[in-house]
Design a protein around this motif. Structure first.
Motif, PDB file in Angstrom:
ATOM      1  N   ALA A   1       0.920  -1.103   0.235  1.00  0.00           N
ATOM      2  CA  ALA A   1       0.012  -0.025   0.064  1.00  0.00           C
ATOM      3  C   ALA A   1       0.870   1.304  -0.214  1.00  0.00           C
ATOM      4  O   ALA A   1       0.553   2.352  -0.787  1.00  0.00           O
ATOM      5  CB  ALA A   1      -0.988  -0.208   1.215  1.00  0.00           C
TER       6      ALA A   1
ATOM      7  N   THR B   1       2.508   1.551  -3.372  1.00  0.00           N
ATOM      8  CA  THR B   1       1.485   1.996  -4.472  1.00  0.00           C
ATOM      9  C   THR B   1       1.277   3.491  -4.315  1.00  0.00           C
ATOM     10  O   THR B   1       1.044   4.308  -5.429  1.00  0.00           O
ATOM     11  CB  THR B   1       0.386   1.323  -4.168  1.00  0.00           C
ATOM     12  OG1 THR B   1       0.396  -0.103  -4.590  1.00  0.00           O
ATOM     13  CG2 THR B   1      -0.846   1.686  -5.227  1.00  0.00           C
ATOM     14  N   GLN B   2       1.119   3.975  -3.001  1.00  0.00           N
ATOM     15  CA  GLN B   2       0.884   5.222  -2.877  1.00  0.00           C
ATOM     16  C   GLN B   2       1.749   6.289  -3.350  1.00  0.00           C
ATOM     17  O   GLN B   2       1.535   7.518  -3.722  1.00  0.00           O
ATOM     18  CB  GLN B   2       0.662   5.600  -1.298  1.00  0.00           C
ATOM     19  CG  GLN B   2       0.277   6.897  -0.965  1.00  0.00           C
ATOM     20  CD  GLN B   2      -1.204   7.474  -1.633  1.00  0.00           C
ATOM     21  OE1 GLN B   2      -2.058   6.444  -1.780  1.00  0.00           O
ATOM     22  NE2 GLN B   2      -1.452   8.843  -1.892  1.00  0.00           N
TER      23      GLN B   2
ATOM     24  N   ARG C   1       1.321  14.795  -0.199  1.00  0.00           N
ATOM     25  CA  ARG C   1       0.726  13.832   0.688  1.00  0.00           C
ATOM     26  C   ARG C   1       1.783  13.511   1.870  1.00  0.00           C
ATOM     27  O   ARG C   1       2.580  13.234   1.683  1.00  0.00           O
ATOM     28  CB  ARG C   1       0.242  12.606  -0.093  1.00  0.00           C
ATOM     29  CG  ARG C   1      -0.518  11.551   0.827  1.00  0.00           C
ATOM     30  CD  ARG C   1      -1.072  10.470   0.067  1.00  0.00           C
ATOM     31  NE  ARG C   1      -1.903  10.853  -1.206  1.00  0.00           N
ATOM     32  CZ  ARG C   1      -3.174  11.059  -0.940  1.00  0.00           C
ATOM     33  NH1 ARG C   1      -4.043  11.064   0.113  1.00  0.00           N
ATOM     34  NH2 ARG C   1      -3.770  11.562  -2.028  1.00  0.00           N
TER      35      ARG C   1
ATOM     36  N   LEU D   1       2.755  10.994   4.042  1.00  0.00           N
ATOM     37  CA  LEU D   1       2.695   9.563   4.067  1.00  0.00           C
ATOM     38  C   LEU D   1       2.553   8.858   5.411  1.00  0.00           C
ATOM     39  O   LEU D   1       1.730   7.711   5.481  1.00  0.00           O
ATOM     40  CB  LEU D   1       4.044   8.999   3.394  1.00  0.00           C
ATOM     41  CG  LEU D   1       4.133   9.290   1.848  1.00  0.00           C
ATOM     42  CD1 LEU D   1       5.485   8.906   1.368  1.00  0.00           C
ATOM     43  CD2 LEU D   1       3.148   8.641   1.181  1.00  0.00           C
TER      44      LEU D   1
ATOM     45  N   TRP E   1      -1.152   9.258   5.902  1.00  0.00           N
ATOM     46  CA  TRP E   1      -2.110   8.291   5.091  1.00  0.00           C
ATOM     47  C   TRP E   1      -2.017   6.830   5.359  1.00  0.00           C
ATOM     48  O   TRP E   1      -2.946   6.491   5.377  1.00  0.00           O
ATOM     49  CB  TRP E   1      -1.281   8.568   3.635  1.00  0.00           C
ATOM     50  CG  TRP E   1      -2.309   7.768   2.825  1.00  0.00           C
ATOM     51  CD1 TRP E   1      -3.262   8.172   2.124  1.00  0.00           C
ATOM     52  CD2 TRP E   1      -2.041   6.559   2.380  1.00  0.00           C
ATOM     53  NE1 TRP E   1      -3.731   7.227   1.256  1.00  0.00           N
ATOM     54  CE2 TRP E   1      -3.232   6.195   1.243  1.00  0.00           C
ATOM     55  CE3 TRP E   1      -1.068   5.225   2.579  1.00  0.00           C
ATOM     56  CZ2 TRP E   1      -3.371   4.941   0.592  1.00  0.00           C
ATOM     57  CZ3 TRP E   1      -1.308   4.242   1.779  1.00  0.00           C
ATOM     58  CH2 TRP E   1      -2.215   3.953   0.884  1.00  0.00           C
TER      59      TRP E   1
ATOM     60  N   ASN F   1      -5.541   4.997   6.717  1.00  0.00           N
ATOM     61  CA  ASN F   1      -6.063   4.137   5.820  1.00  0.00           C
ATOM     62  C   ASN F   1      -5.826   2.454   6.628  1.00  0.00           C
ATOM     63  O   ASN F   1      -6.105   1.573   5.710  1.00  0.00           O
ATOM     64  CB  ASN F   1      -5.297   4.136   4.462  1.00  0.00           C
ATOM     65  CG  ASN F   1      -5.919   5.092   3.698  1.00  0.00           C
ATOM     66  OD1 ASN F   1      -6.967   5.099   3.182  1.00  0.00           O
ATOM     67  ND2 ASN F   1      -5.354   6.269   3.830  1.00  0.00           N
TER      68      ASN F   1
END
Length: 149
Positions: A64, A67-68, A96, A98, A101, A105
Protein backbone atom coordinates in the motif's frame (compact mmCIF):
# COMPACT_ATOMS: atom_id res chain seq x y z
CA UNK A 1 18.86 29.82 11.06
CA UNK A 2 15.79 31.72 9.83
CA UNK A 3 13.54 28.84 10.99
CA UNK A 4 15.20 28.95 14.43
CA UNK A 5 14.62 32.69 14.71
CA UNK A 6 10.95 32.44 13.65
CA UNK A 7 9.91 29.25 15.48
CA UNK A 8 12.55 28.84 18.17
CA UNK A 9 13.22 25.36 16.72
CA UNK A 10 16.46 24.37 15.04
CA UNK A 11 16.09 23.78 11.31
CA UNK A 12 15.20 20.23 10.33
CA UNK A 13 17.32 18.32 7.89
CA UNK A 14 15.54 17.16 4.75
CA UNK A 15 16.17 13.96 2.88
CA UNK A 16 14.78 13.82 -0.64
CA UNK A 17 14.97 11.78 -3.78
CA UNK A 18 14.04 8.48 -5.28
CA UNK A 19 12.67 5.96 -2.84
CA UNK A 20 12.60 2.24 -2.21
CA UNK A 21 9.96 0.95 0.21
CA UNK A 22 11.53 -1.48 2.69
CA UNK A 23 8.39 -2.16 4.71
CA UNK A 24 5.23 -0.36 5.83
CA UNK A 25 7.10 2.20 7.92
CA UNK A 26 10.65 2.24 6.54
CA UNK A 27 11.98 3.79 3.35
CA UNK A 28 15.31 4.12 1.63
CA UNK A 29 15.36 7.71 0.39
CA UNK A 30 18.28 8.30 -1.96
CA UNK A 31 20.46 5.97 0.11
CA UNK A 32 19.29 7.12 3.55
CA UNK A 33 17.19 4.72 5.63
CA UNK A 34 14.17 6.59 7.05
CA UNK A 35 11.74 5.24 9.68
CA UNK A 36 8.36 6.99 9.48
CA UNK A 37 7.85 9.08 12.62
CA UNK A 38 4.97 8.38 14.98
CA UNK A 39 3.60 5.29 13.25
CA UNK A 40 4.09 1.54 13.46
CA UNK A 41 3.09 -0.74 10.58
CA UNK A 42 2.71 -4.52 10.73
CA UNK A 43 5.97 -6.32 10.08
CA UNK A 44 6.38 -7.71 6.56
CA UNK A 45 5.90 -11.32 7.77
CA UNK A 46 3.04 -10.42 10.12
CA UNK A 47 -0.43 -11.80 9.50
CA UNK A 48 -3.80 -10.53 10.68
CA UNK A 49 -7.21 -12.19 10.83
CA UNK A 50 -10.32 -11.12 8.94
CA UNK A 51 -13.49 -13.14 8.56
CA UNK A 52 -11.86 -16.08 10.32
CA UNK A 53 -8.99 -16.21 7.81
CA UNK A 54 -5.41 -15.08 8.07
CA UNK A 55 -4.12 -12.54 5.58
CA UNK A 56 -0.69 -11.04 5.00
CA UNK A 57 -1.36 -7.61 6.49
CA UNK A 58 2.35 -6.78 6.78
CA UNK A 59 3.03 -7.45 3.12
CA UNK A 60 -0.14 -5.56 2.15
CA UNK A 61 0.90 -2.55 4.26
CA UNK A 62 4.25 -2.50 2.46
CA UNK A 63 2.51 -2.73 -0.92
CA UNK A 64 0.00 0.00 0.00
CA UNK A 65 2.84 2.40 0.84
CA UNK A 66 4.69 1.55 -2.38
CA UNK A 67 1.52 2.05 -4.43
CA UNK A 68 0.76 5.37 -2.73
CA UNK A 69 4.24 6.66 -3.54
CA UNK A 70 4.14 5.36 -7.10
CA UNK A 71 7.14 6.68 -9.00
CA UNK A 72 7.27 9.96 -7.10
CA UNK A 73 10.30 11.26 -5.29
CA UNK A 74 9.85 11.53 -1.53
CA UNK A 75 10.90 14.29 0.86
CA UNK A 76 11.37 13.53 4.56
CA UNK A 77 11.84 16.03 7.36
CA UNK A 78 14.14 14.57 9.98
CA UNK A 79 12.72 14.53 13.51
CA UNK A 80 15.26 12.25 15.21
CA UNK A 81 17.81 9.46 14.76
CA UNK A 82 16.78 6.13 16.28
CA UNK A 83 18.94 3.63 18.16
CA UNK A 84 19.64 1.78 14.90
CA UNK A 85 21.03 4.92 13.27
CA UNK A 86 18.02 5.46 11.03
CA UNK A 87 16.60 8.88 10.36
CA UNK A 88 13.12 9.19 11.86
CA UNK A 89 10.99 11.59 9.85
CA UNK A 90 7.74 12.78 8.41
CA UNK A 91 7.71 11.97 4.72
CA UNK A 92 5.74 13.37 1.79
CA UNK A 93 5.14 12.17 -1.75
CA UNK A 94 4.14 15.38 -3.45
CA UNK A 95 1.91 17.11 -0.90
CA UNK A 96 0.65 13.87 0.72
CA UNK A 97 1.85 13.16 4.27
CA UNK A 98 2.70 9.46 3.97
CA UNK A 99 2.81 8.89 7.74
CA UNK A 100 -0.75 10.19 8.20
CA UNK A 101 -1.96 8.37 5.07
CA UNK A 102 -0.71 5.01 6.36
CA UNK A 103 -2.52 5.45 9.69
CA UNK A 104 -5.71 6.94 8.18
CA UNK A 105 -5.99 3.99 5.81
CA UNK A 106 -5.36 1.38 8.48
CA UNK A 107 -1.97 0.22 7.22
CA UNK A 108 -0.23 1.45 10.37
CA UNK A 109 -1.20 2.47 13.89
CA UNK A 110 -0.31 5.60 15.80
CA UNK A 111 2.92 4.92 17.71
CA UNK A 112 2.13 7.04 20.75
CA UNK A 113 5.28 5.97 22.59
CA UNK A 114 7.38 7.84 20.04
CA UNK A 115 4.95 10.21 18.35
CA UNK A 116 2.57 11.32 21.07
CA UNK A 117 -0.95 11.99 19.81
CA UNK A 118 0.05 13.36 16.39
CA UNK A 119 -1.81 10.59 14.47
CA UNK A 120 -4.64 9.82 16.93
CA UNK A 121 -7.37 11.39 14.74
CA UNK A 122 -6.14 9.45 11.70
CA UNK A 123 -6.28 6.20 13.67
CA UNK A 124 -9.85 6.91 14.79
CA UNK A 125 -10.88 7.44 11.16
CA UNK A 126 -9.34 4.08 10.18
CA UNK A 127 -10.91 2.23 13.13
CA UNK A 128 -14.40 3.60 12.55
CA UNK A 129 -14.22 2.85 8.81
CA UNK A 130 -12.64 -0.58 9.54
CA UNK A 131 -9.82 0.06 7.08
CA UNK A 132 -6.72 -2.08 6.70
CA UNK A 133 -5.76 -3.90 9.90
CA UNK A 134 -8.89 -2.52 11.61
CA UNK A 135 -11.03 -4.68 9.28
CA UNK A 136 -10.37 -7.66 11.53
CA UNK A 137 -8.11 -8.54 14.44
CA UNK A 138 -4.38 -8.14 14.75
CA UNK A 139 -1.54 -7.98 17.22
CA UNK A 140 -0.03 -4.53 17.62
CA UNK A 141 3.26 -4.47 15.70
CA UNK A 142 5.34 -3.72 18.83
CA UNK A 143 3.80 -6.79 20.55
CA UNK A 144 4.28 -8.95 17.44
CA UNK A 145 8.00 -8.07 17.38
CA UNK A 146 8.25 -9.26 21.01
CA UNK A 147 6.86 -12.63 19.96
CA UNK A 148 3.22 -12.15 21.00
CA UNK A 149 1.50 -13.79 18.08
Amino acid sequence: MIQEIITGEPPTQRHAGSVRVLDGDTLDVAGTRVRLFGIDAPETAQTCTRGGRQWNCGAEATQALATQIGGQDVTCEERDIDRYGRVVGICHAGTRDLNAWMVRNGWAVAYRRYGGDIYDADEIVARVAQRGVWSGSFVMPWDWRRGER
